[in-house]
Design an enzyme around this catalytic site. Structure first.
Site, PDB file in Angstrom:
ATOM      1  N   LYS A   1       0.860  -1.186   0.000  1.00 37.18           N
ATOM      2  CA  LYS A   1       0.000   0.000   0.000  1.00 37.18           C
ATOM      3  C   LYS A   1       0.894   1.232   0.000  1.00 37.18           C
ATOM      4  CE  LYS A   1      -3.470   2.537   2.557  1.00 37.18           C
ATOM      5  NZ  LYS A   1      -4.555   2.503   3.536  1.00 37.18           N
TER       6      LYS A   1
ATOM      7  N   LYS B   1      -2.107  -1.657  -3.857  1.00 32.83           N
ATOM      8  CA  LYS B   1      -2.976  -0.479  -3.824  1.00 32.83           C
ATOM      9  C   LYS B   1      -2.162   0.788  -3.949  1.00 32.83           C
ATOM     10  CE  LYS B   1      -5.898   2.046  -0.707  1.00 32.83           C
ATOM     11  NZ  LYS B   1      -6.198   2.311   0.649  1.00 32.83           N
TER      12      LYS B   1
HETATM   13  C1  PBG Z   1      -7.506   3.511   5.435  1.00 36.27           C
HETATM   14  C2  PBG Z   1      -7.711   3.370   3.974  1.00 36.27           C
HETATM   15  C3  PBG Z   1      -7.501   4.302   2.942  1.00 36.27           C
HETATM   16  C4  PBG Z   1      -7.981   3.710   1.774  1.00 36.27           C
HETATM   17  C5  PBG Z   1      -8.416   2.427   2.105  1.00 36.27           C
HETATM   18  N1  PBG Z   1      -8.224   2.229   3.466  1.00 36.27           N
HETATM   19  C6  PBG Z   1      -7.022   5.691   2.980  1.00 36.27           C
HETATM   20  C7  PBG Z   1      -5.646   6.026   3.391  1.00 36.27           C
HETATM   21  O1  PBG Z   1      -4.788   5.175   3.577  1.00 36.27           O
HETATM   22  O2  PBG Z   1      -5.422   7.224   3.562  1.00 36.27           O
HETATM   23  C8  PBG Z   1      -8.022   4.353   0.419  1.00 36.27           C
HETATM   24  C9  PBG Z   1      -9.087   3.864  -0.514  1.00 36.27           C
HETATM   25  C10 PBG Z   1      -9.366   4.754  -1.675  1.00 36.27           C
HETATM   26  O3  PBG Z   1      -8.699   5.773  -1.910  1.00 36.27           O
HETATM   27  O4  PBG Z   1     -10.317   4.431  -2.405  1.00 36.27           O
HETATM   28  N2  PBG Z   1      -6.188   3.635   5.851  1.00 36.27           N
END
Ligand code: PBG
Length: 324
Positions: free
Chosen positions: A195, A248
């Site tokens: 991520k 992601k």
């Molecule tokens: C929570 C989380 C996020 C997303 C999924 N879980 C945001 C972040 O890390 O700031 C992003 C999902 C999206 O942008 O569609 N940490």
């Protein structure tokens, strides 16, 4: 024999012919629909930066989940917007919190649907970071305990899969231990393994009201230029017990979806995130692109790269189109 000898166009002459040699197919089975659960009853609050997406109260989410399942989508992922936030994010493990109630309601009304929950602190902390703070940084090891409590609370409510998205080191192992010790050995873990600290999450932070109040997430989410490190992150999560690993965002990281699938041959998920959704929607609404075709092309590319599952805000409408 004339030139050229090989004519790839021979197999592209009709749709029937193209169907015969098509290598990748997108199915509704590949899709996971996200929902944002907010407090209240009969509440639908549209998210300005994500046209077509709304925060919904438990009753509305359960109704929408039924439609999602009827359209042919096998799973949803839930994000919570709590009534109140504090420094620890303690609403995250409230057994009667928004997500916990939504899980129970969905399980009762749509028993076949697989319920995944996002496990993270950023929606629940008043500072908006993904864990407990020590000074101005997130305290990794203190956060593990909080994440385990949250995951356990989701499991008690009936979640099938928990999906830690915080990027703390060791969180998959900590969650696995907590689940196993409490009789939830059958609850699976979908780890947000690779991520990245991406600008593509902007609209999500409006939707989940989870933007950090100071600083950014670069001390815990990955640095976008790093590909080998993504492979190492995936390896660690698999060693710690992840059942599904995630890359992601999806589109700017298709190379990593490909590498992860090749390297590990495990179920791979890709998150087609909020900014990717917003760009397509915005251009579509302006008439600058043919939205339906772009959506199919993008989701099919994520499949072609190697993803088995795609988390996308387009899931339900795409499933309706695919299944007539
Ligand atoms: C929570 C989380 C996020 C997303 C999924 N879980 C945001 C972040 O890390 O700031 C992003 C999902 C999206 O942008 O569609 N940490």
């Amino acid at each position: 024999m004339g030139f050229p000898i090989s004519r790839p166009r021979r197999l592209r002459r009709s749709e029937t012919m193209r169907r015969m040699v098509r290598e990748t197919r997108l199915s509704s089975d590949n899709l996971i629909q996200p929902f944002f659960v907010c407090p209240g009853k009969d509440v639908t609050r549209p998210v300005a930066s994500m046209p077509g997406v709304a925060q919904m109260s438990v009753d509305r989410v359960a109704a929408a989940a039924r439609e999602t399942y009827a359209a042919g989508v096998p799973a949803v992922i839930l994000f919570g917007i709590p009534e109140r936030k504090d420094a620890q994010g303690s609403e995250a493990w409230n057994d009667s919190g928004e997500v916990q109630r939504a899980i129970r309601e969905i399980k009762e009304r749509v028993p076949g649907l697989v319920v995944v929950t996002d496990v993270c602190m950023c929606e629940y902390t008043d500072h908006g970071h993904c864990g407990a703070l020590k000074g101005n940084d997130v305290d990794n090891d203190a956060t593990l305990e909080l994440l385990a409590r949250e995951a356990l609370s989701h499991a008690r409510a009936g979640a099938d899969i928990v999906a830690p998205s915080d990027m703390m080191d060791g969180r998959v192992g900590a969650i696995r231990d907590a689940l196993d010790e409490n009789g939830f050995a059958d609850v699976a873990i979908m780890a947000y393994s690779a991520k990245f600290a991406s600008a593509f999450y902007g609209p999500f932070r409006d939707a989940a009201e989870s933007a950090p109040k100071f600083g950014d997430r670069r001390s815990y989410q990955m640095d976008p230029p790093n590909g080998d490190e993504a492979i190492r992150e995936v390896a660690l999560d698999l060693e710690e017990g992840a059942d599904i690993v995630m890359v992601k965002p999806a589109l700017a990281y298709l190379d990593l979806i490909y590498r992860v699938k090749r390297e590990f041959m495990v179920p791979v998920a890709a998150y087609n995130v909020s900014g990717e959704y917003a760009m397509i929607r915005a251009a579509g609404l302006n008439g600058w692109i043919e939205e339906e075709r772009v959506v199919m092309e993008v989701l099919t590319s994520i499949r072609r790269a190697g993803a088995d599952m795609i988390l996308t805000y387009f899931a339900t409408e795409v499933a309706r189109r695919l299944n007539g």
